[in-house]
Scaffold this motif. Structure first.
Motif: not given
Length: 103
Positions: A11-29
């Protein structure tokens, strides 16, 4: 065979952008969806209106709808069990309403 397995599990490693997007999505929810999770009963008071409908003319409309649907199913399939099914459904419905204390 082992080469294919290693290739499929690589698997490809998770990038910092993906972590930031997931965090923003979580906070928005959490922020936007807080009203959804407030545990307000949106069906509060509907039991009384259901009981009033079923004790009035609502039961007649249910029987008419059951009859029309069973007749349509009988015409489509030519199976007499669909036509006789209205009796079974009506008896079951009356028994369940009696058990629930509505009828």
């Amino acid at each position: 065979m082992l080469h294919r397995l290693k290739k499929a599990t690589n698997k490809q490693p998770v990038t910092h952008n993906q972590i930031i997007y997931q965090l923003l999505l979580f906070l928005g929810m959490i922020c936007i969806g807080s009203d959804i999770f407030a545990a307000n009963d949106i069906l509060d008071g509907t039991t009384d209106s259901l009981v009033a409908t079923l004790k009035g003319s609502g039961m007649t409309y249910i029987y008419i709808a059951e009859g029309v649907l069973s007749l349509a199913a009988y015409i489509k399939t030519k199976n007499i069990l669909f036509l006789a099914g209205i009796v079974v459904v009506s008896i079951f419905f009356n028994v369940m309403l009696t058990v629930a204390g509505i009828a």
